[in-house]
Design an enzyme around this catalytic site. Structure first.
Site, PDB file in Angstrom:
ATOM      1  N   GLY A  14      29.923  47.571  31.282  1.00 13.87           N
ATOM      2  CA  GLY A  14      31.198  47.181  31.894  1.00 13.87           C
ATOM      3  C   GLY A  14      31.508  45.727  31.576  1.00 13.87           C
ATOM      4  O   GLY A  14      30.632  44.872  31.642  1.00 13.87           O
ATOM      5  N   ARG A  24      32.146  32.449  22.999  1.00 12.17           N
ATOM      6  CA  ARG A  24      32.561  31.168  22.398  1.00 12.17           C
ATOM      7  C   ARG A  24      31.367  30.229  22.246  1.00 12.17           C
ATOM      8  O   ARG A  24      31.155  29.606  21.198  1.00 12.17           O
ATOM      9  CB  ARG A  24      33.634  30.541  23.301  1.00 12.17           C
ATOM     10  CG  ARG A  24      34.048  29.132  22.964  1.00 12.17           C
ATOM     11  CD  ARG A  24      35.125  28.704  23.961  1.00 12.17           C
ATOM     12  NE  ARG A  24      35.567  27.346  23.786  1.00 12.17           N
ATOM     13  CZ  ARG A  24      35.007  26.301  24.373  1.00 12.17           C
ATOM     14  NH1 ARG A  24      33.947  26.468  25.140  1.00 12.17           N
ATOM     15  NH2 ARG A  24      35.498  25.085  24.175  1.00 12.17           N
ATOM     16  N   ALA A  25      30.545  30.173  23.320  1.00 16.20           N
ATOM     17  CA  ALA A  25      29.388  29.271  23.290  1.00 16.20           C
ATOM     18  C   ALA A  25      28.376  29.730  22.236  1.00 16.20           C
ATOM     19  O   ALA A  25      27.807  28.902  21.508  1.00 16.20           O
ATOM     20  CB  ALA A  25      28.730  29.235  24.669  1.00 16.20           C
ATOM     21  N   ARG A  28      29.837  28.933  18.625  1.00 18.80           N
ATOM     22  CA  ARG A  28      29.874  27.510  18.258  1.00 18.80           C
ATOM     23  C   ARG A  28      28.466  26.903  18.183  1.00 18.80           C
ATOM     24  O   ARG A  28      28.206  26.044  17.346  1.00 18.80           O
ATOM     25  CB  ARG A  28      30.774  26.749  19.223  1.00 18.80           C
ATOM     26  CG  ARG A  28      32.212  27.257  19.077  1.00 18.80           C
ATOM     27  CD  ARG A  28      33.246  26.253  19.405  1.00 18.80           C
ATOM     28  NE  ARG A  28      34.565  26.767  19.043  1.00 18.80           N
ATOM     29  CZ  ARG A  28      35.697  26.467  19.675  1.00 18.80           C
ATOM     30  NH1 ARG A  28      35.661  25.645  20.697  1.00 18.80           N
ATOM     31  NH2 ARG A  28      36.850  26.953  19.267  1.00 18.80           N
ATOM     32  N   ARG A  75      29.802  51.856  26.621  1.00 19.53           N
ATOM     33  CA  ARG A  75      28.473  52.327  27.015  1.00 19.53           C
ATOM     34  C   ARG A  75      28.124  53.412  26.003  1.00 19.53           C
ATOM     35  O   ARG A  75      28.723  54.480  26.013  1.00 19.53           O
ATOM     36  CB  ARG A  75      28.490  52.885  28.443  1.00 19.53           C
ATOM     37  CG  ARG A  75      28.810  51.825  29.504  1.00 19.53           C
ATOM     38  CD  ARG A  75      28.643  52.376  30.912  1.00 19.53           C
ATOM     39  NE  ARG A  75      28.804  51.327  31.915  1.00 19.53           N
ATOM     40  CZ  ARG A  75      29.919  51.138  32.621  1.00 19.53           C
ATOM     41  NH1 ARG A  75      30.942  51.937  32.462  1.00 19.53           N
ATOM     42  NH2 ARG A  75      29.986  50.160  33.508  1.00 19.53           N
ATOM     43  N   ASP A 106      21.313  45.836  32.540  1.00 20.37           N
ATOM     44  CA  ASP A 106      19.952  46.294  32.230  1.00 20.37           C
ATOM     45  C   ASP A 106      19.932  47.440  31.217  1.00 20.37           C
ATOM     46  O   ASP A 106      18.992  47.565  30.440  1.00 20.37           O
ATOM     47  CB  ASP A 106      19.183  46.653  33.507  1.00 20.37           C
ATOM     48  CG  ASP A 106      19.759  47.852  34.222  1.00 20.37           C
ATOM     49  OD1 ASP A 106      20.982  48.071  34.121  1.00 20.37           O
ATOM     50  OD2 ASP A 106      18.991  48.574  34.870  1.00 20.37           O
ATOM     51  N   THR A 130      27.511  41.269  34.078  1.00 17.79           N
ATOM     52  CA  THR A 130      27.974  42.371  34.931  1.00 17.79           C
ATOM     53  C   THR A 130      28.480  41.784  36.236  1.00 17.79           C
ATOM     54  O   THR A 130      27.903  40.805  36.727  1.00 17.79           O
ATOM     55  CB  THR A 130      26.856  43.398  35.224  1.00 17.79           C
ATOM     56  OG1 THR A 130      27.253  44.215  36.341  1.00 17.79           O
ATOM     57  CG2 THR A 130      25.518  42.767  35.556  1.00 17.79           C
ATOM     58  N   ASP A 134      23.095  42.351  40.023  1.00 17.40           N
ATOM     59  CA  ASP A 134      21.998  43.215  40.464  1.00 17.40           C
ATOM     60  C   ASP A 134      20.750  43.126  39.578  1.00 17.40           C
ATOM     61  O   ASP A 134      19.946  44.052  39.554  1.00 17.40           O
ATOM     62  CB  ASP A 134      22.494  44.679  40.490  1.00 17.40           C
ATOM     63  CG  ASP A 134      23.021  45.144  39.142  1.00 17.40           C
ATOM     64  OD1 ASP A 134      23.125  44.299  38.225  1.00 17.40           O
ATOM     65  OD2 ASP A 134      23.326  46.332  39.003  1.00 17.40           O
ATOM     66  N   ARG A 159      44.167  41.234  55.448  1.00 12.58           N
ATOM     67  CA  ARG A 159      43.992  40.797  56.838  1.00 12.58           C
ATOM     68  C   ARG A 159      45.341  40.407  57.461  1.00 12.58           C
ATOM     69  O   ARG A 159      45.598  40.707  58.619  1.00 12.58           O
ATOM     70  CB  ARG A 159      43.004  39.629  56.908  1.00 12.58           C
ATOM     71  CG  ARG A 159      42.670  39.220  58.332  1.00 12.58           C
ATOM     72  CD  ARG A 159      41.672  38.098  58.382  1.00 12.58           C
ATOM     73  NE  ARG A 159      40.317  38.532  58.081  1.00 12.58           N
ATOM     74  CZ  ARG A 159      39.544  39.231  58.904  1.00 12.58           C
ATOM     75  NH1 ARG A 159      40.004  39.621  60.075  1.00 12.58           N
ATOM     76  NH2 ARG A 159      38.316  39.567  58.567  1.00 12.58           N
ATOM     77  N   MET A 174      33.436  47.415  44.459  1.00  9.09           N
ATOM     78  CA  MET A 174      32.511  47.922  43.435  1.00  9.09           C
ATOM     79  C   MET A 174      31.094  47.381  43.642  1.00  9.09           C
ATOM     80  O   MET A 174      30.814  46.678  44.605  1.00  9.09           O
ATOM     81  CB  MET A 174      33.001  47.518  42.050  1.00  9.09           C
ATOM     82  CG  MET A 174      34.057  48.418  41.485  1.00  9.09           C
ATOM     83  SD  MET A 174      34.393  47.943  39.779  1.00  9.09           S
ATOM     84  CE  MET A 174      35.370  49.344  39.260  1.00  9.09           C
ATOM     85  N   ALA A 191      34.581  39.957  57.518  1.00 11.92           N
ATOM     86  CA  ALA A 191      34.696  41.389  57.859  1.00 11.92           C
ATOM     87  C   ALA A 191      33.937  41.715  59.141  1.00 11.92           C
ATOM     88  O   ALA A 191      32.908  41.100  59.438  1.00 11.92           O
ATOM     89  CB  ALA A 191      34.153  42.225  56.705  1.00 11.92           C
ATOM     90  N   ARG A 251      43.966  52.330  57.831  1.00 16.45           N
ATOM     91  CA  ARG A 251      44.419  52.314  56.432  1.00 16.45           C
ATOM     92  C   ARG A 251      43.227  52.080  55.508  1.00 16.45           C
ATOM     93  O   ARG A 251      42.228  51.479  55.913  1.00 16.45           O
ATOM     94  CB  ARG A 251      45.433  51.182  56.188  1.00 16.45           C
ATOM     95  CG  ARG A 251      46.785  51.401  56.835  1.00 16.45           C
ATOM     96  CD  ARG A 251      47.560  52.524  56.154  1.00 16.45           C
ATOM     97  NE  ARG A 251      48.903  52.680  56.705  1.00 16.45           N
ATOM     98  CZ  ARG A 251      49.212  53.379  57.787  1.00 16.45           C
ATOM     99  NH1 ARG A 251      48.263  53.988  58.467  1.00 16.45           N
ATOM    100  NH2 ARG A 251      50.472  53.478  58.180  1.00 16.45           N
TER     101      ARG A 251
HETATM  102  O1  F6P Z   1      28.754  47.805  36.462  1.00 18.31           O
HETATM  103  C1  F6P Z   1      30.027  47.327  36.670  1.00 18.31           C
HETATM  104  C2  F6P Z   1      30.891  48.366  37.343  1.00 18.31           C
HETATM  105  O2  F6P Z   1      32.181  47.827  37.541  1.00 18.31           O
HETATM  106  C3  F6P Z   1      30.331  48.919  38.660  1.00 18.31           C
HETATM  107  O3  F6P Z   1      30.548  48.056  39.742  1.00 18.31           O
HETATM  108  C4  F6P Z   1      31.089  50.227  38.755  1.00 18.31           C
HETATM  109  O4  F6P Z   1      30.356  51.161  39.513  1.00 18.31           O
HETATM  110  C5  F6P Z   1      31.183  50.663  37.317  1.00 18.31           C
HETATM  111  O5  F6P Z   1      31.016  49.508  36.522  1.00 18.31           O
HETATM  112  C6  F6P Z   1      32.486  51.335  36.954  1.00 18.31           C
HETATM  113  O6  F6P Z   1      32.390  51.766  35.643  1.00 18.31           O
HETATM  114  P1  F6P Z   1      33.615  52.278  34.770  1.00 18.31           P
HETATM  115  O7  F6P Z   1      34.376  51.076  34.304  1.00 18.31           O
HETATM  116  O8  F6P Z   1      32.976  53.013  33.653  1.00 18.31           O
HETATM  117  O9  F6P Z   1      34.462  53.127  35.667  1.00 18.31           O
END
Ligand code: F6P
Length: 327
Positions: A14, A24-25, A28, A75, A106, A130, A134, A159, A174, A191, A251
């Site tokens: 992703g 860029r880094a 260069r 991917r 990973d 990412t 994580d 809010r 996400m 929250a 909502r």
């Molecule tokens: O790993 C990044 C991420 O945005 C996750 O938070 C989410 O579960 C996943 O990718 C969504 O993947 P896709 O863009 O393939 O829908």
């Protein structure tokens, strides 16, 4: 002598804000050290399909502020097969590439670990890219800071309207199976409850917490639901609790992919820059199969085999403070 002839840089998995600053880094820094550099389009897919482009200093002008990735991302299922990795290897050799900077998660690092069994002469340094934050071996992944700032902007706006209408809002964020985005944005956004994949909060616990809030005359409530929460997403949780809250209008807002886009924050631009420069320097120092990260504001280095998803990535102290602040 490092023996590095040409560095290939690519983004995989992703996309995340800050990847362009990192590309860029890398470009260069390589050119500064008189090493040729090329971009590989769509990560391992482009490696298999021979989609390589030469990169110059000017190829990476005016991208530091842009979200997404100029090299595109994917991917790759094919790279998980030996056949796919063999094709990638042939193309790397044909393009004269003997070192890589892999910007991804990973899965990207696991992919390269398999690949190096086929050709150990090609070196690679990984950069954690990412929004999920994580990975073991780095305090922050590239894009997390921008993503949580995007979430906060949304929470603040929701809010305003929640409060005006006396509403209970469920906001889904996400993070896949990590609750880092949810925890940080939930605490920073004030929250009332945060539902995390790492915790077994039940619907009854949630109802109790919200009822307490109502008794204390809270005029509106915000619940952050991490997409990996074990009892479902925001829509499902909202359905389960709505009937208990006649006095609140409920909502749901699923933030989705807006969390992946946008101009990177200063933090992500600096992080991408630091990690990109160091990745090239580490290749020149002879390192390979390692992820460059940041721990306690110092550059860190972790073997790909250990740079996996964290078992318990959440900051215990922040979790504790969150409970104090929701009274
Ligand atoms: O790993 C990044 C991420 O945005 C996750 O938070 C989410 O579960 C996943 O990718 C969504 O993947 P896709 O863009 O393939 O829908």
């Amino acid at each position: 002598m490092s023996g590095i002839k040409k560095i290939g840089v690519f983004t995989s998995g992703g996309d995340s804000p800050g990847m362009n600053a990192c590309i860029r880094a890398v470009v260069r820094t390589a050119l500064y050290h008189k090493i040729e550099v090329c971009g590989i389009i769509r990560g391992y897919e482009g490696m298999i399909e021979n989609d390589f482009i030469t990169l110059h200093s000017r190829s990476v002008s005016n991208i530091i502020h842009r979200g997404g990735t100029i090299l595109k991302s994917a991917r790759s299922e094919e790279f998980k097969t030996e056949e796919g990795r063999k094709k990638a290897n042939e193309n790397l050799i044909a393009n004269g590439v003997n070192a890589l900077v892999a910007i991804g998660g990973d899965g990207t690092f696991r992919g390269f670990t398999e690949f190096s069994k086929l050709n150990p002469d090609i070196k690679a340094i990984g950069v954690p890219g990412t929004i999920d934050n994580d990975l073991t071996g780095t305090d922050f992944t590239l894009g997390f800071d921008t993503a949580v700032n995007t979430v906060i902007d949304a929470i603040d706006k929701l809010r305003d309207t929640a409060d005006s209408h006396h509403r209970l809002f469920f906001i889904e964020v996400m993070g896949r199976d990590s609750g880092c985005i949810a925890l940080w944005s939930g605490v920073a956004g004030g929250a009332e409850e945060i539902l995390l994949p790492e915790q077994d909060i039940t619907i009854d616990d949630l109802i109790k917490q919200l009822q307490e809030g109502a008794k204390k005359k809270k005029s509106s409530s915000i619940v952050i639901v991490s997409e990996g929460y074990h009892l479902g997403g925001a829509q499902e949780i909202a359905k389960k609790v709505t009937e208990h809250f006649k006095f609140y209008d409920t909502r749901v807002s699923v933030l989705g992919h807006i969390q992946r886009g946008g101009s990177p924050t200063v933090f992500d631009r600096i992080l991408g820059t630091r990690l990109g420069v160091r990745a090239v320097e580490l290749l020149l120092e002879g390192e390979t199969n390692k992820m460059v990260g940041i721990m306690n504001n110092k550059i860190s280095l972790t073997d790909f085999s250990n740079a996996t998803k964290q078992q318990s990535p959440l900051d215990e102290d922040l979790l504790r403070m969150r409970s104090i602040l929701t009274i």
